[in-house]
Design an enzyme around this catalytic site. Structure first.
Site, PDB file in Angstrom:
ATOM      1  N   ALA A   1      -1.024   3.357   4.152  1.00  0.00           N
ATOM      2  CA  ALA A   1      -2.361   2.522   4.070  1.00  0.00           C
ATOM      3  C   ALA A   1      -2.334   1.791   2.890  1.00  0.00           C
ATOM      4  O   ALA A   1      -1.926   2.276   1.610  1.00  0.00           O
ATOM      5  CB  ALA A   1      -3.394   3.415   4.326  1.00  0.00           C
TER       6      ALA A   1
ATOM      7  N   GLY B   1       0.408   6.649   6.146  1.00  0.00           N
ATOM      8  CA  GLY B   1       0.208   6.031   7.165  1.00  0.00           C
ATOM      9  C   GLY B   1       1.401   5.507   7.795  1.00  0.00           C
ATOM     10  O   GLY B   1       1.554   5.343   8.990  1.00  0.00           O
TER      11      GLY B   1
ATOM     12  N   GLU C   1       3.006   7.907   9.865  1.00  0.00           N
ATOM     13  CA  GLU C   1       2.154   8.335  10.928  1.00  0.00           C
ATOM     14  C   GLU C   1       2.342   7.486  11.873  1.00  0.00           C
ATOM     15  O   GLU C   1       2.434   7.750  13.015  1.00  0.00           O
ATOM     16  CB  GLU C   1       0.756   8.606  10.238  1.00  0.00           C
ATOM     17  CG  GLU C   1       0.618   9.680   9.498  1.00  0.00           C
ATOM     18  CD  GLU C   1      -0.885   9.458   8.898  1.00  0.00           C
ATOM     19  OE1 GLU C   1      -1.209   8.594   7.984  1.00  0.00           O
ATOM     20  OE2 GLU C   1      -1.731  10.582   8.966  1.00  0.00           O
TER      21      GLU C   1
ATOM     22  N   GLU D   1      -0.292  11.638   0.638  1.00  0.00           N
ATOM     23  CA  GLU D   1      -1.830  11.412   0.307  1.00  0.00           C
ATOM     24  C   GLU D   1      -2.637  12.353  -0.621  1.00  0.00           C
ATOM     25  O   GLU D   1      -3.219  11.979  -1.254  1.00  0.00           O
ATOM     26  CB  GLU D   1      -2.421  11.634   1.675  1.00  0.00           C
ATOM     27  CG  GLU D   1      -2.021  10.332   2.724  1.00  0.00           C
ATOM     28  CD  GLU D   1      -1.224  10.660   3.824  1.00  0.00           C
ATOM     29  OE1 GLU D   1      -0.353  11.371   3.308  1.00  0.00           O
ATOM     30  OE2 GLU D   1      -1.188  10.051   4.829  1.00  0.00           O
TER      31      GLU D   1
HETATM   32  C1  HXC Z   1      -0.848  -0.717  -1.702  1.00  0.00           C
HETATM   33  C2  HXC Z   1       1.394  -0.534  -2.265  1.00  0.00           C
HETATM   34  C3  HXC Z   1       1.668   0.533  -1.606  1.00  0.00           C
HETATM   35  C4  HXC Z   1       0.509   0.898  -0.779  1.00  0.00           C
HETATM   36  C5  HXC Z   1       3.487   0.041  -2.618  1.00  0.00           C
HETATM   37  N1  HXC Z   1       2.657  -0.727  -2.834  1.00  0.00           N
HETATM   38  N2  HXC Z   1       2.973   1.058  -1.721  1.00  0.00           N
HETATM   39  N3  HXC Z   1       0.137  -1.342  -2.111  1.00  0.00           N
HETATM   40  N4  HXC Z   1      -0.690   0.249  -0.801  1.00  0.00           N
HETATM   41  N5  HXC Z   1       0.644   2.119  -0.126  1.00  0.00           N
HETATM   42  C6  HXC Z   1       2.813  -2.021  -3.793  1.00  0.00           C
HETATM   43  C7  HXC Z   1       2.838  -1.469  -4.964  1.00  0.00           C
HETATM   44  O1  HXC Z   1       1.716  -1.599  -5.757  1.00  0.00           O
HETATM   45  C8  HXC Z   1       3.698  -2.804  -5.785  1.00  0.00           C
HETATM   46  O2  HXC Z   1       2.895  -3.871  -5.876  1.00  0.00           O
HETATM   47  C9  HXC Z   1       4.800  -2.981  -4.772  1.00  0.00           C
HETATM   48  O3  HXC Z   1       4.120  -2.514  -3.348  1.00  0.00           O
HETATM   49  C10 HXC Z   1       6.174  -2.329  -4.836  1.00  0.00           C
HETATM   50  O4  HXC Z   1       5.828  -0.971  -4.974  1.00  0.00           O
HETATM   51  P1  HXC Z   1       6.424  -0.118  -6.411  1.00  0.00           P
HETATM   52  O5  HXC Z   1       5.540   1.057  -6.521  1.00  0.00           O
HETATM   53  O6  HXC Z   1       6.567  -1.209  -7.379  1.00  0.00           O
HETATM   54  O7  HXC Z   1       8.032   0.352  -5.914  1.00  0.00           O
HETATM   55  P2  HXC Z   1       8.606   1.494  -6.051  1.00  0.00           P
HETATM   56  O8  HXC Z   1       8.908   1.768  -7.615  1.00  0.00           O
HETATM   57  O9  HXC Z   1      10.285   1.197  -5.644  1.00  0.00           O
HETATM   58  O10 HXC Z   1       8.071   2.644  -5.452  1.00  0.00           O
HETATM   59  C11 HXC Z   1       7.930   2.818  -4.112  1.00  0.00           C
HETATM   60  C12 HXC Z   1       6.941   3.816  -3.597  1.00  0.00           C
HETATM   61  C13 HXC Z   1       5.718   3.635  -4.215  1.00  0.00           C
HETATM   62  C14 HXC Z   1       7.441   5.369  -3.818  1.00  0.00           C
HETATM   63  C15 HXC Z   1       6.800   3.803  -2.131  1.00  0.00           C
HETATM   64  O11 HXC Z   1       5.178   2.245  -4.001  1.00  0.00           O
HETATM   65  C16 HXC Z   1       4.369   4.422  -3.796  1.00  0.00           C
HETATM   66  O12 HXC Z   1       4.587   5.778  -4.228  1.00  0.00           O
HETATM   67  N6  HXC Z   1       3.614   3.933  -3.055  1.00  0.00           N
HETATM   68  C17 HXC Z   1       2.430   4.549  -2.416  1.00  0.00           C
HETATM   69  C18 HXC Z   1       2.829   5.654  -1.347  1.00  0.00           C
HETATM   70  C19 HXC Z   1       1.601   6.371  -0.865  1.00  0.00           C
HETATM   71  O13 HXC Z   1       0.811   6.883  -1.576  1.00  0.00           O
HETATM   72  N7  HXC Z   1       1.451   6.239   0.721  1.00  0.00           N
HETATM   73  C20 HXC Z   1       0.087   6.889   1.075  1.00  0.00           C
HETATM   74  C21 HXC Z   1      -1.144   5.864   1.060  1.00  0.00           C
HETATM   75  S1  HXC Z   1      -2.450   6.799   1.613  1.00  0.00           S
HETATM   76  P3  HXC Z   1       3.062  -4.499  -7.215  1.00  0.00           P
HETATM   77  O14 HXC Z   1       2.005  -5.854  -7.105  1.00  0.00           O
HETATM   78  O15 HXC Z   1       2.805  -3.823  -8.368  1.00  0.00           O
HETATM   79  O16 HXC Z   1       4.188  -5.500  -7.448  1.00  0.00           O
HETATM   80  C22 HXC Z   1      -2.453   6.859   3.518  1.00  0.00           C
HETATM   81  C23 HXC Z   1      -3.530   7.284   4.450  1.00  0.00           C
HETATM   82  C24 HXC Z   1      -3.214   6.885   5.782  1.00  0.00           C
HETATM   83  O17 HXC Z   1      -1.490   6.256   3.922  1.00  0.00           O
HETATM   84  C25 HXC Z   1      -4.529   7.377   6.390  1.00  0.00           C
HETATM   85  C26 HXC Z   1      -5.452   5.851   6.963  1.00  0.00           C
HETATM   86  C27 HXC Z   1      -6.645   6.091   7.772  1.00  0.00           C
END
Ligand code: HXC
Length: 258
Positions: A65, A109, A112, A132
């Site tokens: 998400a 997400g 999921e 998460e």
């Molecule tokens: C918003 C995101 C994002 C996310 C990545 N980006 N994941 N933006 N939400 N979930 C953005 C980064 O901020 C960055 O933007 C660009 O995408 C590239 O990501 P990087 O981090 O620079 O890439 P990298 O170093 O290759 O790392 C990849 C990654 C990391 C390991 C996937 O991005 C990451 O850990 N992302 C978050 C993963 C996460 O926690 N997912 C769970 C979310 S909570 P900029 O502008 O800086 O270039 C969830 C709950 C669901 O999903 C339930 C809903 C009801």
């Protein structure tokens, strides 16, 4: 219909729906989820579509998400809007088969969403995770329930508690994905599987979905009874006659969804 966060191509009864927010690794924001629900609803009523493939980019199926969109929300906000609940209900209501073709990150997400599809074909680059916990939240659209059913309690608990990622090989070994293919062949392999399904009777594919999904919702004896009854019911279809006659006559069946 044109979408800003999705690309849709339809060819030979197979729709390829590609998540398209490359600047955020296909993070699921409100617009993407709303467009995806709308798109899948329209595939359900599109006679040209028999199977849908849901995919992302080489780098990410979806990295979860959208964290920037969620960061400032309060309890009251997420409770009131019931974040992504209507959209996921829509996806789960689809009766036509949906294959997830996953390359790169399928996190939170994103993982999921892949698990909501009927099965997952993974590229050898795929990485699955429920990170998460690193954000101070838990999975919110099925991860604690579905991942546990796919891979068992021990592995699911470890993934949710540590936030570690699982690579494609481990995902296949533990039953999360149906198979792993080289990244370059991901769409080709998913399309071949989709075309195989598209040749079957649409009635039968819907019944398969209902019956297999029922196994997650009921006891064994109730599930077996459900299977027995739908097995019986299919003998009321022309496609059952066609399928069996074609076998006896040593020819390919021509199903008509009747
Ligand atoms: C918003 C995101 C994002 C996310 C990545 N980006 N994941 N933006 N939400 N979930 C953005 C980064 O901020 C960055 O933007 C660009 O995408 C590239 O990501 P990087 O981090 O620079 O890439 P990298 O170093 O290759 O790392 C990849 C990654 C990391 C390991 C996937 O991005 C990451 O850990 N992302 C978050 C993963 C996460 O926690 N997912 C769970 C979310 S909570 P900029 O502008 O800086 O270039 C969830 C709950 C669901 O999903 C339930 C809903 C009801």
């Amino acid at each position: 219909m044109a979408y800003e966060t999705l690309n849709v191509e339809i060819e030979d009864h197979v729709a390829i729906v590609r998540l398209n927010r490359p600047e955020a690794l296909n993070a699921l924001n409100a617009q993407l989820m709303s467009e995806l629900a709308d798109c899948l609803r329209s595939m359900e009523v599109n006679d040209k579509v028999r199977v849908t493939i849901l995919t992302g980019s080489e780098k990410a199926f979806a990295a979860g998400a959208d964290i920037t969109e969620m960061a400032e929300k309060s309890f009251v906000d997420v409770f009131t809007e019931d974040l992504f609940s209507a959209e996921t209900d829509q996806i789960l209501r689809c009766r036509k088969p949906i294959i997830a073709a996953v390359a790169g990150y399928a996190l939170g997400g994103g993982c999921e969403l892949a698990m909501m599809c009927d099965f997952i074909i993974a590229a050898d680059t795929a990485k699955f995770g429920q990170p998460e916990i690193n954000l101070g939240i838990v999975a919110g659209i099925g991860g604690t329930q579905r991942l546990t059913r796919f891979v068992g309690k021990s592995k699911a608990m470890e993934m949710h508690l540590t936030g570690r990622f699982m690579d494609a090989e481990e995902a296949e070994r533990s039953g999360l994905v149906s198979r792993v293919v080289p990244a370059k062949r991901l769409i080709e392999e998913a399309t071949a599987a989709a075309q195989k399904i598209a040749e079957k009777s649409a009635l039968t594919t819907m019944v398969v979905k209902e019956a297999v999904n029922r196994s997650y919702e009921t006891t064994l004896s109730e599930g077996l009874l459900f299977e027995r009854r739908v097995f019986h019911a299919l003998f009321a279809t022309e496609d059952q006659k066609e399928g069996m006659n074609a076998f006896v006559e040593k020819r390919e069946p021509q199903f008509r969804d009747k």
